[in-house]
Design a protein around this motif. Structure first.
Motif, short mmCIF file in Angstrom:
data_model
loop_
_atom_site.label_atom_id
_atom_site.label_comp_id
_atom_site.label_asym_id
_atom_site.label_seq_id
_atom_site.Cartn_x
_atom_site.Cartn_y
_atom_site.Cartn_z
N TYR A 1 0.68 -1.19 0.06
CA TYR A 1 0.02 -0.06 0.10
C TYR A 1 0.86 1.15 -0.16
O TYR A 1 0.56 2.27 -0.33
CB TYR A 1 -0.70 -0.05 1.06
CG TYR A 1 -2.03 -0.88 1.42
CD1 TYR A 1 -3.04 -1.27 0.58
CD2 TYR A 1 -1.83 -2.14 2.25
CE1 TYR A 1 -3.72 -2.41 0.59
CE2 TYR A 1 -2.36 -3.32 2.03
CZ TYR A 1 -3.59 -3.51 1.29
OH TYR A 1 -4.37 -4.44 1.42
N GLY A 2 2.09 1.37 0.60
CA GLY A 2 2.82 2.28 0.70
C GLY A 2 2.41 3.02 2.08
O GLY A 2 2.23 2.22 3.01
N TYR A 3 2.50 4.29 2.07
CA TYR A 3 2.25 4.91 3.48
C TYR A 3 0.51 5.06 3.61
O TYR A 3 0.07 5.38 2.82
CB TYR A 3 2.90 6.29 3.61
CG TYR A 3 4.33 6.45 3.79
CD1 TYR A 3 4.86 6.39 4.97
CD2 TYR A 3 5.26 6.61 2.52
CE1 TYR A 3 6.21 6.19 5.10
CE2 TYR A 3 6.39 6.38 2.65
CZ TYR A 3 7.31 6.35 3.98
OH TYR A 3 8.38 6.41 4.09
N TYR A 4 0.38 4.79 4.77
CA TYR A 4 -1.07 4.66 5.21
C TYR A 4 -1.02 5.75 6.44
O TYR A 4 -0.16 5.73 7.44
CB TYR A 4 -1.64 3.48 5.41
CG TYR A 4 -1.20 2.59 6.76
CD1 TYR A 4 -1.82 2.82 7.77
CD2 TYR A 4 -0.31 1.88 6.76
CE1 TYR A 4 -1.73 2.17 8.97
CE2 TYR A 4 0.22 0.98 7.87
CZ TYR A 4 -0.39 1.42 9.04
OH TYR A 4 -0.04 0.60 10.06
N VAL A 5 -2.06 6.47 6.63
CA VAL A 5 -2.22 7.29 8.08
C VAL A 5 -2.86 6.49 8.89
O VAL A 5 -4.08 5.83 8.85
CB VAL A 5 -2.99 8.55 7.64
CG1 VAL A 5 -3.15 9.41 8.74
CG2 VAL A 5 -2.51 9.25 6.40
N ASP A 6 -2.09 6.45 9.99
CA ASP A 6 -2.74 5.99 11.30
C ASP A 6 -3.00 7.16 12.43
O ASP A 6 -3.82 6.87 13.37
CB ASP A 6 -1.67 4.82 12.06
CG ASP A 6 -0.59 5.44 12.50
OD1 ASP A 6 -0.45 6.55 12.42
OD2 ASP A 6 0.32 4.74 13.08
N THR A 7 -2.50 8.45 12.37
CA THR A 7 -2.98 9.30 13.25
C THR A 7 -3.08 10.57 12.57
O THR A 7 -2.29 11.05 11.65
CB THR A 7 -1.32 9.70 14.22
OG1 THR A 7 -1.32 8.43 14.98
CG2 THR A 7 -1.92 10.67 15.05
#
Length: 145
Positions: free
Chosen positions: A87-93
């Protein structure tokens, strides 16, 4: 026409076209901007912030998120992204609020006018007129943003 003169004329034309549409007017679709919104109505402290950002060729969503934090640090306090394959970078915050999908199925869902996106923020390139929403969500499938 001399090549140098042609280059100067083309540069002037591009500069004039960029400056003519630099402001989004209420009720009109912005031809060179997109709207980026973060929303949490799920748990306290609730928040919602929006910003219009100019679209640049080849720029991915993660860079626009950085720009929003720099332009409006009160509305877009921070974000954190993690890298996972494929996926690459995913946002968690976002805005100090971290997902807890394994605990209570909360996560940051990214969508545009067409619905939830199935690509990461390091892959998605906003287009003019886009309305990108990061919504703090619970339940359902946690597609990586």
């Amino acid at each position: 026409m001399d090549t140098k003169l042609l280059v100067i004329v083309l540069c002037l034309m591009v500069t004039v076209s960029w400056t003519q549409d630099d402001q989004c007017k209420e009720g009109k679709r912005c031809r060179k901007f997109f709207q980026y919104t973060i929303n949490n109505q799920l748990q306290k402290p609730y928040f919602r912030s929006s910003i219009n950002l100019r679209v640049y060729p080849f720029v991915r969503m993660i860079r626009y998120m950085e720009e929003a934090v720099l332009i409006n640090p009160e509305g877009f306090i921070n974000f954190r992204a993690n890298f996972t394959s494929p996926y690459g970078y995913y946002v968690d915050t976002i805005h100090l609020l971290t997902e807890a999908y394994k605990v209570n199925k909360t996560y940051w869902q990214i969508s545009n006018s067409s619905g939830p996106l199935d690509v990461g923020v390091s892959s998605y390139k906003p287009v003019p007129g886009d309305k990108i929403l990061f919504n703090f969500t619970q339940g359902g499938h946690c597609g990586r943003n």
